[in-house]
Design a protein around this motif. Structure first.
Motif, mmCIF file in Angstrom:
data_model
loop_
_atom_site.group_PDB
_atom_site.id
_atom_site.type_symbol
_atom_site.label_atom_id
_atom_site.label_comp_id
_atom_site.label_asym_id
_atom_site.label_seq_id
_atom_site.Cartn_x
_atom_site.Cartn_y
_atom_site.Cartn_z
ATOM 1 N N LEU A 153 87.484 -16.308 56.808
ATOM 2 C CA LEU A 153 86.328 -16.051 56.104
ATOM 3 C C LEU A 153 85.084 -16.742 56.362
ATOM 4 O O LEU A 153 84.023 -16.456 55.559
ATOM 5 C CB LEU A 153 87.004 -16.649 54.842
ATOM 6 C CG LEU A 153 88.084 -15.860 53.979
ATOM 7 C CD1 LEU A 153 88.462 -16.400 52.781
ATOM 8 C CD2 LEU A 153 87.888 -14.319 53.991
ATOM 9 N N GLY A 154 85.157 -17.407 57.434
ATOM 10 C CA GLY A 154 83.862 -18.075 57.876
ATOM 11 C C GLY A 154 83.153 -19.136 57.085
ATOM 12 O O GLY A 154 82.259 -19.239 57.000
ATOM 13 N N VAL A 155 84.245 -19.894 56.253
ATOM 14 C CA VAL A 155 83.573 -20.989 55.564
ATOM 15 C C VAL A 155 83.898 -22.183 56.149
ATOM 16 O O VAL A 155 84.732 -22.515 57.026
ATOM 17 C CB VAL A 155 84.125 -20.723 54.182
ATOM 18 C CG1 VAL A 155 83.545 -19.434 53.463
ATOM 19 C CG2 VAL A 155 85.528 -20.865 54.158
ATOM 20 N N ASP A 156 83.285 -23.321 55.515
ATOM 21 C CA ASP A 156 83.600 -24.794 56.114
ATOM 22 C C ASP A 156 84.391 -25.680 55.471
ATOM 23 O O ASP A 156 84.751 -26.723 55.869
ATOM 24 C CB ASP A 156 81.936 -25.565 56.062
ATOM 25 C CG ASP A 156 81.061 -24.582 57.009
ATOM 26 O OD1 ASP A 156 81.636 -24.073 58.010
ATOM 27 O OD2 ASP A 156 79.688 -24.614 56.751
ATOM 28 N N TRP A 157 84.773 -24.983 54.126
ATOM 29 C CA TRP A 157 85.872 -26.173 53.544
ATOM 30 C C TRP A 157 86.636 -25.130 52.496
ATOM 31 O O TRP A 157 86.408 -24.258 52.496
ATOM 32 C CB TRP A 157 85.175 -27.295 52.720
ATOM 33 C CG TRP A 157 84.351 -26.709 51.792
ATOM 34 C CD1 TRP A 157 83.069 -26.068 51.879
ATOM 35 C CD2 TRP A 157 84.464 -26.731 50.120
ATOM 36 N NE1 TRP A 157 82.524 -25.646 50.415
ATOM 37 C CE2 TRP A 157 83.541 -25.874 49.464
ATOM 38 C CE3 TRP A 157 85.701 -26.896 49.481
ATOM 39 C CZ2 TRP A 157 83.681 -25.537 48.175
ATOM 40 C CZ3 TRP A 157 85.751 -26.752 48.125
ATOM 41 C CH2 TRP A 157 85.032 -26.313 47.436
ATOM 42 N N GLY A 158 87.867 -26.030 52.232
ATOM 43 C CA GLY A 158 88.791 -25.375 51.384
ATOM 44 C C GLY A 158 89.507 -26.381 50.393
ATOM 45 O O GLY A 158 88.962 -27.404 50.709
#
Length: 290
Positions: A153-158
C-alpha cells in the motif's frame, strides 16, 4: 447461508490470491510461519495442493470479531477507520507479485496523534495461550505480514489491534522497516521465481512440510527409484538421529526409575532446597509430573 453474490465474490478473491503472495503468506516465504512452510506454500501456488484452513472455525470467529475489535481500536485511539471490504485485493505497483487484503485503513486526524496521516490496521483474535507472545510486541509472523502490507500500500506505518482470550484488548503502532522490507521484497521475488519455474524450495523439518508431502504422495506405487548421491548423507544423519533418540529415551527411563524408586510408596517426592516436586500416583494410568 451466505448470499450467492458473497460466495461468488469470495471465489473470485481466492482465485486472484493464486496470482501472487499475500500478506498472511509472507512469513511462510521466510520460514517464519508456525502454520505453513515455504514448501507447502509453493505446493499451493503451483496447484499441487489446495490451501487448507481457509474455512476453519478459528478463521470464522476471527471474521466475526473483526468489527468489534476495530470499533474498540477506534474508540481507544480516536482514529478514523475505513473498511476496504473483506474481498478487496490490493496489488503493489512496484512489485506486482505482492498482494494483500488489508483489514482497515487508518486515518489519524488528531494533531496530538504521534502517527498523523494514513496507516494500516491489522486485526487479530488470539487465544489465551498466546498472551505471552503479545506482551512486548506482535509475534514475528504477524509483523512480517504487516511489513508486507505496508510495502503493497506504500505507507509508512501500521497498527495492530488484538483481542486476547476474548476479553483482553491491546494495540500497538509499528513503523515501516526499510531494511527488512528490502530483504522481504528480495525473498518474495526469489520465491515467486521458483513458482514460475516449477522448482520447489528446500524441504525442511516442519510439521507443515510433513503434512504437505503426505497429501502429495498419499500412496506408494510399489516401484523403486534411485535416489541422489546426497541420500548417503541423509541415511547417515538419520541413523545418527535415531541413535541419539534411543540414548535419550534410555536416560529418560533410567531417571524415571530412580525417581520412582526414591519416592517408593509415597505420593510426592520433594527436591531439596524447594527446587521442585515429583509425584508418582499409583493409579491404573501411572505417570509423574514435575
Amino acid at each position: 447461508m451466505k448470499p450467492l453474490e458473497q460466495i461468488e465474490e469470495r471465489k473470485d478473491w481466492l482465485e486472484r490470491r493464486k496470482t501472487g503472495i499475500g500478506g498472511s503468506e509472507a512469513a511462510s516465504v521466510l520460514g517464519l510461519s508456525p502454520y505453513k512452510s515455504a514448501f507447502t506454500l509453493w505446493s499451493e501456488k503451483v496447484g499441487l495442493l489446495e490451501p487448507k484452513g481457509l474455512d476453519s472455525e478459528w478463521i470464522e470467529w476471527g471474521q466475526i470479531l473483526e468489527e468489534p475489535i476495530a470499533k474498540k481500536y477506534a474508540l481507544v485511539t480516536q482514529r478514523i477507520l475505513l473498511d476496504p471490504g473483506r474481498f478487496t485485493l490490493r496489488e503493489s505497483t512496484e512489485h506486482p507479485i505482492m498482494i494483500c487484503t488489508p483489514d482497515r485503513q487508518i486515518v489519524a486526524t488528531e494533531i496530538s496523534d504521534p502517527k498523523p496521516g494514513i496507516g494500516i490496521l491489522s486485526i487479530k483474535n488470539a487465544g489465551i495461550q498466546f498472551s505471552k507472545e503479545w506482551e512486548e510486541e506482535a509475534p514475528v509472523h504477524y509483523q512480517t505480514q504487516l511489513q508486507h502490507e505496508l510495502i503493497v500500500l506504500g505507507v509508512d506505518w501500521g497498527s495492530f489491534a488484538v483481542l486476547i482470550g476474548g476479553n483482553k484488548f491491546r494495540w500497538m503502532d509499528v513503523d515501516r522497516n526499510e531494511r527488512f522490507c528490502s530483504f522481504l521484497i528480495e525473498q518474495e521475488q526469489a520465491f515467486w521465481d521458483l513458482v514460475q519455474r516449477g522448482t520447489p524450495p528446500a524441504v525442511d523439518g516442519s510439521k507443515s512440510t510433513k503434512e504437505a508431502l503426505a497429501r502429495l504422495y498419499p500412496k506408494d506405487a510399489g516401484t523403486t527409484r534411485v535416489l541422489p548421491t546426497e541420500s548417503i548423507e541423509w541415511a547417515e544423519k538419520l541413523a545418527a538421529a535415531k541413535d541419539q533418540i534411543r540414548e535419550a529415551e534410555a536416560v529418560e527411563q533410567e531417571i524415571e526409575n530412580l525417581i520412582k524408586a526414591a519416592i517408593g510408596d509415597a505420593t510426592f517426592g520433594e527436591i531439596p532446597g524447594g527446587a521442585g516436586k515429583f509425584s508418582w500416583k499409583h493409579t491404573k494410568r501411572k505417570s509423574y509430573t514435575v
